[in-house]
Write an enzyme that holds these catalytic residues in place. Structure first.
Site, PDB file in Angstrom:
ATOM      1  N   PHE A   1       0.813  -1.225   0.000  1.00 43.12           N
ATOM      2  CA  PHE A   1       0.000   0.000   0.000  1.00 43.12           C
ATOM      3  C   PHE A   1       0.844   1.270   0.000  1.00 43.12           C
ATOM      4  O   PHE A   1       0.368   2.338  -0.372  1.00 43.12           O
ATOM      5  CB  PHE A   1      -0.948   0.011   1.223  1.00 43.12           C
ATOM      6  CG  PHE A   1      -0.281   0.424   2.507  1.00 43.12           C
ATOM      7  CD1 PHE A   1      -0.091   1.771   2.808  1.00 43.12           C
ATOM      8  CD2 PHE A   1       0.186  -0.515   3.421  1.00 43.12           C
ATOM      9  CE1 PHE A   1       0.547   2.167   3.987  1.00 43.12           C
ATOM     10  CE2 PHE A   1       0.820  -0.138   4.589  1.00 43.12           C
ATOM     11  CZ  PHE A   1       1.004   1.213   4.865  1.00 43.12           C
TER      12      PHE A   1
ATOM     13  N   LYS B   1      -1.085  -7.244  -9.185  1.00 41.74           N
ATOM     14  CA  LYS B   1      -2.072  -7.293  -8.095  1.00 41.74           C
ATOM     15  C   LYS B   1      -1.639  -6.221  -7.104  1.00 41.74           C
ATOM     16  O   LYS B   1      -0.783  -6.447  -6.248  1.00 41.74           O
ATOM     17  CB  LYS B   1      -2.065  -8.685  -7.453  1.00 41.74           C
ATOM     18  CG  LYS B   1      -3.369  -9.099  -6.764  1.00 41.74           C
ATOM     19  CD  LYS B   1      -3.893  -8.152  -5.720  1.00 41.74           C
ATOM     20  CE  LYS B   1      -3.169  -8.256  -4.400  1.00 41.74           C
ATOM     21  NZ  LYS B   1      -3.616  -7.226  -3.423  1.00 41.74           N
TER      22      LYS B   1
ATOM     23  N   GLU C   1      -4.918  -3.666  -2.086  1.00 39.75           N
ATOM     24  CA  GLU C   1      -6.369  -3.428  -2.090  1.00 39.75           C
ATOM     25  C   GLU C   1      -6.726  -2.159  -1.312  1.00 39.75           C
ATOM     26  O   GLU C   1      -7.853  -1.701  -1.360  1.00 39.75           O
ATOM     27  CB  GLU C   1      -7.097  -4.653  -1.509  1.00 39.75           C
ATOM     28  CG  GLU C   1      -6.860  -4.945  -0.032  1.00 39.75           C
ATOM     29  CD  GLU C   1      -5.526  -5.648   0.264  1.00 39.75           C
ATOM     30  OE1 GLU C   1      -4.621  -5.644  -0.596  1.00 39.75           O
ATOM     31  OE2 GLU C   1      -5.400  -6.174   1.390  1.00 39.75           O
TER      32      GLU C   1
ATOM     33  N   CYS D   1       9.502   1.773   3.530  1.00 39.94           N
ATOM     34  CA  CYS D   1      10.381   0.636   3.866  1.00 39.94           C
ATOM     35  C   CYS D   1      11.804   1.107   4.092  1.00 39.94           C
ATOM     36  O   CYS D   1      12.609   0.380   4.652  1.00 39.94           O
ATOM     37  CB  CYS D   1      10.357  -0.384   2.754  1.00 39.94           C
ATOM     38  SG  CYS D   1      11.020   0.287   1.234  1.00 39.94           S
TER      39      CYS D   1
ATOM     40  N   GLU E   1       8.921  -4.042  13.058  1.00 37.30           N
ATOM     41  CA  GLU E   1       8.778  -2.925  12.123  1.00 37.30           C
ATOM     42  C   GLU E   1       7.445  -2.260  12.464  1.00 37.30           C
ATOM     43  O   GLU E   1       6.379  -2.845  12.235  1.00 37.30           O
ATOM     44  CB  GLU E   1       8.749  -3.433  10.677  1.00 37.30           C
ATOM     45  CG  GLU E   1       8.577  -2.316   9.674  1.00 37.30           C
ATOM     46  CD  GLU E   1       8.379  -2.799   8.245  1.00 37.30           C
ATOM     47  OE1 GLU E   1       7.653  -3.789   8.026  1.00 37.30           O
ATOM     48  OE2 GLU E   1       8.934  -2.161   7.342  1.00 37.30           O
TER      49      GLU E   1
END
Ligand code: NAD
Length: 498
Positions: A150, A174, A177, A282, A383
Site C-alpha cells: 500500500f 495485483k 487493495e 520501507c 517494524e
C-alpha cells in the site's frame, strides 16, 4: 460508497464478478469512498490468459516498437503527475508533495526502460574455434506477475512493469487493495500510449488472487514487495511452483551517528527520514544509534525539530505529514508507544491521542520519540511502520555496528560522520543491501538496483537496474559455425570437441 475500482484485463476495464469487494478509505476523514472488486480464481485466470495471448506477439515485437510506446507512456505520466499524486493522497493519505515525489521516482524506472535497448545488447565472441562464434542473448520469460504494497501505490508497480514489458514480457499486477486506483490509471495511460491489449493487466484482491498467481502454471516469475511474513510466503509458494521469485520484505533501518558527526545535519536527516510519509516507508529510519556521549544532545535536537512537524490532510499544502493508512494500523502503532515505558523506554514525545480539528475520524497519530530503547522492547524489534523513532545508545562504533548487524532485517542503513575511514569501514561491515554515508535514505537511483539482505529480501535478484533486466529475462547461448564455402567437409570426429 460512490466509486467502484474495476480490474483491467485485456486492455479494458472489467467489472468484478466474484461479488466480493473491499473498502477503500480516505485516511484523512476515515470515510469509505470507494469499493474495490476482489478477483476470484477464475478472474485471475482470465487476466493470465489475456497476458499469455498478448505475449505471442509482444514477445516478438521489435525493441523500437516497445521503447516508442514507453517513451509515449513517459510523456503521459509526466503530464499526469499531479492527477496521479492526488489519487495517491486520496487513498493513501500521504501529503501531495510526497506523492509527487513517488511518481517522480517511478518515472525514473520508466526512463531506464526507455533505454532497454542498451541493456539488452547481448554479448558476442567471434572465432572461439575455427569458423565458430558464440552469442549470449537474453529473452523474455512470458507472463510475469507483480504483487505490491500500500505504501507506494504508483512507484512500486513502476519498479517492476516498465522493465518487464520493455524486455518483452506481459504483466499481471495485483496492487494493494487499500489504494488500488493509481494502478488502474497507469493501465489507462499505458493503453493511451499504444500498449497492445493484454500486455499489462491489473487484478485486485486479497490472498485468493495472490495465491492463484503464485500457483498458476502460466506465470513464469513473481515480483513481490511487502511485509516480511508475506514475502516469505510468496517466495516459498512461488518457488515450489517452479517460478523465479524476488520477494522484498520489511525493514528496521538504523542510522549510526558517530561523535564527530554534524549533529544538526544528523538531526535534520533523522527527523526527515523517520517521520516522512508518517514512517510508512520501507526505507524510513526507525532506529538511531548514538555513539559515545552525544546521545542527550542529539535527542534534544531531534525533539526540537520533530515537535514542529505540521500534521494534517495530505491535500492541504500546509501539511508535512498525513494520517496512517487504516484505523487498525493507527491503533497498532499507538500500542507500541503506549507499551514503551513499561518496556524500559524513555518516552520523549508521545503522539498517541492526536487528532486534527474537523477531521476527527481520520487515522491520525502524532510524532513519537523513544529514547534509551532496550533491544528487548517490541518497539525496537518490530517494524512499526509509523511515525515512531527509537534512539539507542552505543559506547563505541563497534558496539553500534554489532547492534545493527544483530537485526534480522537488512534493508538500508546509514552512518553520519566526518571520518572517511569510519564511513569506509561501515560500508564494508554493515549487513544491509543499501548503505548511506551522510544520506539517511539511500534508495538507489533507477540504474542501480534496490534490495535488502536477510529478512528484507528473499530471492537472488534485487529490483530494477541491471538486476531488473536480468530477473525479467533468461539467458541463451548460441554457438554458430559457418564454414567458408572453400572449406573441405570436416568429416566425422567422435573426439571431444575443442
Ligand atoms: P503486505 O505484506 O500486507 O501486503 C503486500 C501485498 O501482499 C498486498 O498486495 C496484499 O494484498 C498482499 N497480501 C497481504 N496478505 C497476504 C496473504 N496472507 N497472502 C497473500 N498475499 C497477501 O504489506 P503492506 O502492509 O501493503 O505494505 C507494507 C510493508 O511493505 C512493510 O512491511 C514495508 O516495509 C514493506 N515494503 C517493503 C519494501 C521494500 O522494498 N523492501 C518497499 C515497500 C514496502
Amino acid at each position: 460508497m460512490t466509486n467502484i475500482v474495476n480490474h483491467w484485463i485485456g486492455g479494458k476495464s472489467v467489472e468484478g464478478a466474484s461479488g466480493t469487494y473491499g473498502p477503500v478509505t480516505d485516511p484523512a476523514t476515515g470515510a469509505v469512498t470507494t469499493k474495490v472488486a476482489f478477483a476470484s480464481v477464475e478472474e485471475v485466470d482470465a487476466a493470465v490468459a489475456a497476458a499469455r495471448a498478448a505475449f505471442a506477439s509482444w514477445g516478438q515485437s521489435s525493441l523500437a516498437q516497445r521503447t516508442q510506446i514507453l517513451f509515449r507512456f513517459r510523456a503521459l505520466l509526466d503530464a499526469h503527475r499531479d492527477e496521479i499524486a492526488a489519487l495517491i493522497t486520496a487513498e493513501h493519505g500521504k501529503v501531495h508533495s510526497d506523492a509527487l515525489g513517488e511518481v517522480a521516482r517511478g518515472l525514473e524506472i520508466v526512463d531506464l526502460a526507455c533505454g532497454i535497448t542498451v541493456q539488452l545488447k547481448g554479448e558476442l565472441s567471434t572465432q572461439v574455434a575455427s569458423r565458430v562464434d558464440v552469442a549470449a542473448i537474453r529473452q523474455p520469460l512470458g507472463v510475469v506477475a507483480g504483487i505490491t504494497p500500500f505504501n507506494f501505490p504508483a512507484m512500486v508497480p513502476m519498479w517492476m512493469f516498465p522493465i518487464a514489458i520493455a524486455c518483452g514480457n506481459t504483466f499481471v499486477l495485483k496492487p494493494s487493495e487499500k489504494d488500488p486506483s493509481a494502478s488502474v490509471r497507469l493501465a489507462e495511460l499505458l493503453s493511451e500510449a499504444g500498449l497492445p491489449d493484454g500486455v499489462f493487466n491489473v487484478v485486485h484482491g486479497d490472498k485468493v488472487a495472490v495465491d492463484r498467481l503464485l500457483e498458476h502454471p502460466d506465470v513464469k516469475a513473481v515480483s513481490f514487495v511487502g511485509s516480511t511474513p508475506i514475502a516469505r510466503h510468496i517466495h516459498t509458494t512461488a518457488s515450489a511452483h517452479g517460478k523465479r521469485v524476488q520477494a522484498l520484505g520489511g525493514a528496521k533501518n538504523h542510522m549510526l551517528v558517530l561523535p564527530d558527526a554534524d549533529l544538526d545535519a544528523a538531526a535534520d536527516a533523522a527527523v526527515s527520514a523517520a517521520y516522512g510519509s508518517a514512517g510508512e516507508r520501507c526505507m524510513a529510519i526507525s532506529a538511531v544509534v548514538a555513539v559515545g556521549s552525544i546521545g542527550d544532545e542529539l535527542v534534544e535536537k531531534i525533539r526540537e525539530r520533530a515537535e514542529k512537524i505540521k500534521i494534517g490532510p495530505g491535500n492541504d499544502p500546509a501539511s508535512e505529514m498525513g494520517p496512517l493508512i487504516t484505523r487498525a494500523h493507527r491503533d497498532k502503532v499507538a500500542s507500541y508507544v503506549r507499551n514503551a515505558a513499561a518496556e524500559g523506554c524513555e518516552v520523549v514525545l508521545d503522539g498517541t491521542g492526536f487528532t486534527v480539528d474537523g477531521h476527527e475520524d481520520g487515522h491520525w497519530i502524532g510524532i513519537s520519540l523513544l529514547d534509551r530503547v532496550p533491544t528487548t522492547a517490541k518497539a525496537y524489534q518490530d517494524e512499526i511502520f509509523g511515525p515512531v523513532l527509537c534512539v539507542l545508545r552505543a559506547g563505541t562504533y563497534e558496539e553500534g555496528v554489532a547492534l545493527i548487524n544483530a537485526s534480522p532485517f537488512g534493508n538500508g542503513t546509514a552512518i553520519f560522520t566526518r571520518d572517511g575511514g569510519a564511513a569506509r569501514r561501515f560500508q564494508l561491515e554493515a549487513e544491509a543491501g543499501m548503505v548511506g554515508v551522510n544520506v539517511p535514505i539511500p534508495v538507489p537511483v533507477g540504474y542501480h538496483s534496490f534490495g535488502g539482505w536477510k529478512d528484507s529480501l528473499f530471492g537472488d535478484h534485487h529490483i530494477y537496474g541491471n538486476d531488473g533486466t536480468h530477473f525479467y529475462t533468461r539467458g541463451k547461448v548460441v554457438t554458430t559455425r559457418w564454414p567458408d564455402p572453400a572449406d573441405a567437409p570436416a568429416g566425422v570426429d567422435l573426439g571431444f570437441p575443442r
